[in-house]
Design a protein around this motif. Structure first.
Motif, short mmCIF file in Angstrom:
data_model
loop_
_atom_site.label_atom_id
_atom_site.label_comp_id
_atom_site.label_asym_id
_atom_site.label_seq_id
_atom_site.Cartn_x
_atom_site.Cartn_y
_atom_site.Cartn_z
N ASN A 217 -2.10 -4.73 -2.86
CA ASN A 217 -2.28 -6.18 -2.81
C ASN A 217 -3.19 -6.67 -1.68
O ASN A 217 -3.30 -7.87 -1.44
N GLU A 218 -3.88 -5.76 -0.99
CA GLU A 218 -4.61 -6.19 0.20
C GLU A 218 -5.82 -7.06 -0.12
O GLU A 218 -6.13 -7.99 0.62
N ARG A 219 -6.52 -6.78 -1.20
CA ARG A 219 -7.65 -7.63 -1.57
C ARG A 219 -7.18 -9.02 -2.00
O ARG A 219 -7.80 -10.03 -1.66
N ARG B 243 0.82 -1.22 0.00
CA ARG B 243 0.00 0.00 0.00
C ARG B 243 0.85 1.27 0.00
O ARG B 243 0.42 2.31 -0.48
N ALA C 81 -0.94 -12.74 -0.92
CA ALA C 81 -1.43 -12.02 -2.10
C ALA C 81 -1.01 -12.73 -3.38
O ALA C 81 -1.80 -12.83 -4.34
N GLU D 298 -4.31 -0.49 -7.85
CA GLU D 298 -4.70 -1.25 -6.66
C GLU D 298 -3.46 -1.76 -5.93
O GLU D 298 -2.44 -2.06 -6.57
N GLU E 233 -4.51 -10.41 -0.89
CA GLU E 233 -4.09 -11.05 0.36
C GLU E 233 -5.28 -11.74 1.03
O GLU E 233 -5.17 -12.87 1.52
N PHE E 234 -6.42 -11.06 1.07
CA PHE E 234 -7.64 -11.63 1.65
C PHE E 234 -8.01 -12.93 0.92
O PHE E 234 -8.30 -13.96 1.55
N LEU E 235 -7.98 -12.90 -0.40
CA LEU E 235 -8.32 -14.09 -1.18
C LEU E 235 -7.30 -15.20 -0.95
O LEU E 235 -7.66 -16.37 -0.77
#
Length: 228
Positions: A34-36, A21, A116, A32, A38-40
């Motif tokens: 990488n946090e989304r 971020r 991620a 974007e 990372e969630f996946l």
């Protein structure tokens, strides 16, 4: 052979997976961080490691499998070690301030980035490709953990359940050998089901030796396919 990072068809997914971020905040052209992903990746990793352990350790009960999975998946330092072994730190995109602060070697950041990458690779190549990527990493470390830690497992209870189910008998333990001075005893215990020896264990106490004998018996049955 040292582990290798996967090859991506969609380079944009790979770049996003490596984007911290701090880099995103300093580069308005980047769409974007990488946090989304990372969630996946966390969800995909939990599922695949659970599947791996379920298949690899058929004698383990639910609680034991959960504890082992937690040690592997929720251990940020372990994931960070994997990330370093894959040289993922060299690909991480960081902002200038984060770089000066040493974020490239931060275990939390490295573990998040690995998750991620797993999430991105899932989108890029599918679940089977991710499974092939992570299996060598997590299978090896699972063996190390189970070899050096009892994981609170009730091996004697497991063996008794197995013996009653498949043999209709209760395991019996006996001391085969006792060596060493009084302050440094070593016990060798064998476990029999009926007249057959199923496992042998060595320990600094009778209890430990019995537990290791039960573990050896379970591993032997696992290797033999679980049934006589």
């Amino acid at each position: 052979m040292s582990p290798q990072l996967p090859q991506f068809k969609d380079i944009q997914l790979w770049e996003t997976a490596c984007t911290h971020r701090s880099y995103f905040n300093e580069h308005p052209e980047v769409q974007e961080d990488n946090e989304r992903l990372e969630f996946l990746g966390d969800a995909v990793l939990g599922f695949l490691v659970g599947k791996l352990l379920y298949q690899k350790y058929p004698q383990m009960r639910e609680g034991e499998l959960s504890r082992l999975r937690s040690r592997l998946v929720n251990n940020e330092h372990q994931l960070a070690e994997f990330a370093l072994s894959l040289n993922l730190d060299q690909h991480l995109r960081l902002g200038k301030g984060a770089e000066k602060e040493g974020t490239r070697q931060n275990p939390d950041v490295l573990s998040d980035t690995l998750e991620a990458v797993i999430g991105a690779y899932f989108l890029d190549a599918g679940i089977e490709a991710v499974e092939q990527f992570i299996e060598p990493l997590f299978s090896a470390i699972a063996e190390q953990v189970t070899a050096t830690s009892e994981l609170d497992q009730n091996y004697k209870g497991q063996l008794q359940e197995w013996a009653l189910a498949y043999c209709g008998l209760i395991p019996r333990y006996s001391i085969r050998q006792e060596t060493g001075a009084d302050h440094a005893k070593e016990f060798t215990v064998e476990v029999r089901i009926g007249s057959e020896v199923y496992g042998v264990g060595v320990g600094e106490s009778k209890k430990t030796a019995e537990k290791r004998a039960a573990k050896a018996a379970l591993e032997a049955q696992n290797a033999a396919g679980g049934k006589n």
